[in-house]
Design a protein around this motif. Structure first.
Motif, PDB file in Angstrom:
ATOM      1  N   GLY A  26       0.918  -1.062   0.030  1.00 48.13           N
ATOM      2  CA  GLY A  26      -0.063  -0.406  -0.141  1.00 48.13           C
ATOM      3  C   GLY A  26       0.553   1.370   0.351  1.00 48.13           C
ATOM      4  N   TRP A  27       1.978   0.890  -0.183  1.00 48.01           N
ATOM      5  CA  TRP A  27       2.710   1.686  -0.053  1.00 48.01           C
ATOM      6  C   TRP A  27       3.558   2.682  -1.822  1.00 48.01           C
ATOM      7  N   VAL A  28       3.537   4.122  -1.945  1.00 51.02           N
ATOM      8  CA  VAL A  28       3.930   4.891  -3.138  1.00 51.02           C
ATOM      9  C   VAL A  28       5.116   5.392  -3.005  1.00 51.02           C
ATOM     10  N   THR A  29       5.692   4.727  -4.426  1.00 51.65           N
ATOM     11  CA  THR A  29       7.311   5.455  -4.149  1.00 51.65           C
ATOM     12  C   THR A  29       7.018   6.864  -5.110  1.00 51.65           C
ATOM     13  N   VAL A  30       7.409   8.112  -5.364  1.00 51.06           N
ATOM     14  CA  VAL A  30       7.213   9.599  -5.726  1.00 51.06           C
ATOM     15  C   VAL A  30       8.973   9.713  -5.642  1.00 51.06           C
ATOM     16  N   THR A  31       9.329  10.702  -6.584  1.00 50.94           N
ATOM     17  CA  THR A  31      10.523  11.206  -7.053  1.00 50.94           C
ATOM     18  C   THR A  31      10.096  13.205  -6.849  1.00 50.94           C
ATOM     19  N   LEU A  32      10.819  13.626  -5.314  1.00 51.14           N
ATOM     20  CA  LEU A  32      10.155  14.447  -4.922  1.00 51.14           C
ATOM     21  C   LEU A  32      11.239  15.617  -4.953  1.00 51.14           C
ATOM     22  N   PRO A  33      11.058  16.714  -5.887  1.00 50.27           N
ATOM     23  CA  PRO A  33      12.367  17.801  -5.490  1.00 50.27           C
ATOM     24  C   PRO A  33      12.133  19.029  -4.765  1.00 50.27           C
ATOM     25  N   VAL A  34      13.321  18.411  -4.231  1.00 51.15           N
ATOM     26  CA  VAL A  34      13.466  19.793  -2.776  1.00 51.15           C
ATOM     27  C   VAL A  34      14.786  20.667  -2.692  1.00 51.15           C
ATOM     28  N   GLU A  35      15.067  20.997  -1.605  1.00 47.24           N
ATOM     29  CA  GLU A  35      15.553  22.126  -2.173  1.00 47.24           C
ATOM     30  C   GLU A  35      17.476  22.089  -1.911  1.00 47.24           C
ATOM     31  N   SER A  36      17.932  20.793  -0.918  1.00 46.67           N
ATOM     32  CA  SER A  36      18.709  20.403  -1.291  1.00 46.67           C
ATOM     33  C   SER A  36      18.668  18.771  -0.365  1.00 46.67           C
ATOM     34  N   GLU A  37      19.698  18.338  -0.543  1.00 44.17           N
ATOM     35  CA  GLU A  37      20.128  16.693   0.626  1.00 44.17           C
ATOM     36  C   GLU A  37      19.485  17.311   2.238  1.00 44.17           C
ATOM     37  N   GLU A  38      20.541  17.903   2.780  1.00 47.19           N
ATOM     38  CA  GLU A  38      20.702  18.493   3.933  1.00 47.19           C
ATOM     39  C   GLU A  38      18.889  18.800   4.616  1.00 47.19           C
ATOM     40  N   VAL A  39      18.371  20.008   3.683  1.00 47.20           N
ATOM     41  CA  VAL A  39      16.863  20.411   4.050  1.00 47.20           C
ATOM     42  C   VAL A  39      16.193  18.813   3.622  1.00 47.20           C
TER      43      VAL A  39
END
Length: 367
Positions: A298-311
């Motif tokens: 029941g889990w969903v795989t998502v590609t998510l844009p982010v500011e940085s790895e730390e954020v």
């Protein structure tokens, strides 16, 4: 000065059944003796101001007298449309103009509607800044606001990192976003803007608290100083401040999302994701992932844009066990190490608090 005060006194008395000398003195910011003299002057000028004696007395207009001095000055009319944001008015130096405009409108209302402004003020209040932060008004905000109202070009020095840059600007509009003031301005003759817009006269956005100096341009030659009258720029009638800001804010939000992470989300993680990261980016990422559907768990795989790895680490930590980081490998390793530390931390200290009731002092823990 006195003429303006006398007009205001008449408008105050017209908008209320009666007012005491103390109330008038407070509204007009003068002494009660001055109020007495002003009432006498109005009476001598033919305005029927009547003074009721005694403890419950005061001043009132008799005979249903109404003045026609309710025409709004341009500055008052402009300020009136901002009267729902009193903090912003105060910071821009427009509080007095807005107060005069509201008083004139109140004086022009029918008696049955005199309580409308107060009723509205008691039912709606806008508090623009975010929680847990006190953002002082920029010192140069009133000067910038004056230039915006009057279409006056300015020469501004603003801080960019450790340096200061000087630039001539045509100030088009002010925006108050989460307690921070921004100036939307056009740079005459400039090519590409800092936000990627190209061509002469590109529009830019500046944080006003980063301005070190602002000086109005005077005269036809475009210089500064006190030797000539204020210059004016030809405002583009097609410029739409709300639309411009909405688009620029959208561009800014996207521009800072320079990295990507791949995560698995539980159903609860899917619901919580927009509250943990950029909401628009989360919704778009979830919409794209909807095409592949959920896995057997029941889990969903998502590609998510982010500011940085730390954020991303800080933001996704808020989802706890409802998220699994798949990539990049370095971020997954950080979450795995964090999970081990949490398991050791809670596994070692859990028994120390067993049996402790609310209000009891907690036991001493071994390091």
């Amino acid at each position: 000065m006195r003429a303006a005060r006398l007009i205001k006194m008449v408008l105050l008395l017209q908008s209320r059944p009666s007012m005491t000398a103390a109330e008038l003195a407070r509204e007009l910011e003068v002494s009660e003796r001055t109020v007495t003299r002003d009432a006498q002057a109005l009476s001598e000028a033919g305005v029927p101001v009547y003074a009721d004696r005694g403890r419950a007395g005061g001043y009132r207009l008799v005979g249903g007298y109404r003045t026609r001095l309710t025409g709004l000055a341009r500055g008052e009319a402009e300020a009136l449309f901002l009267s729902g944001v009193p903090g912003a008015l105060r910071e821009m130096g427009l509080e007095d103009a807005a107060s005069a405009a509201r008083l004139k409108v109140s004086a022009a209302l029918l008696p049955s509607l005199r309580d409308a402004p107060r009723a509205a003020a008691q039912r709606f209040h806008l508090d623009a800044p975010g929680w847990f932060r006190e953002t002082p008004a920029p010192e140069l905000l009133p000067a910038v606001a004056d230039a915006v109202w009057d279409d006056r070009p300015v020469v501004a020095r603003y801080r960019r990192g450790d340096t200061e840059v000087e630039r001539k600007l045509e100030p088009y509009g002010l925006v108050l976003k989460a307690g921070v003031w921004y100036l939307c301005a056009r740079v005459p003759g400039q090519g590409e803007s800092e936000q990627g817009e190209s061509g002469p006269g590109a529009y830019r956005v500046y944080r006003i608290d980063r301005f070190a100096a602002v000086e109005a341009v005077t005269g036809a030659g475009g210089g500064t100083g006190a030797g000539a009258g204020p210059a004016r720029f030809a405002r583009d009638p097609e410029f739409d401040l709300p639309a411009f800001w909405a688009e620029r804010a959208k561009q800014f939000a996207r521009s800072i999302l320079r990295a990507e992470v791949v995560v698995r989300l539980s159903p609860e993680g899917v619901r919580a994701l927009p509250h943990a990261v950029d909401a628009a980016a989360a919704r778009e990422a979830l919409a794209e992932a909807a095409g592949t559907g959920a896995d057997d768990d029941g889990w969903v795989t998502v590609t998510l844009p982010v500011e940085s790895e730390e954020v991303a680490r800080t933001q996704l930590t808020a989802l706890g066990p409802e998220v699994e980081v798949l990539a990049p490998a370095s971020l997954r390793e950080r979450f795995a190490a964090q999970a081990v530390r949490l398991a050791l931390l809670y596994g070692r200290k859990r028994s120390a608090y067993s049996g402790v009731r609310p209000g009891d002092p907690g036991p001493m823990l071994d390091a």
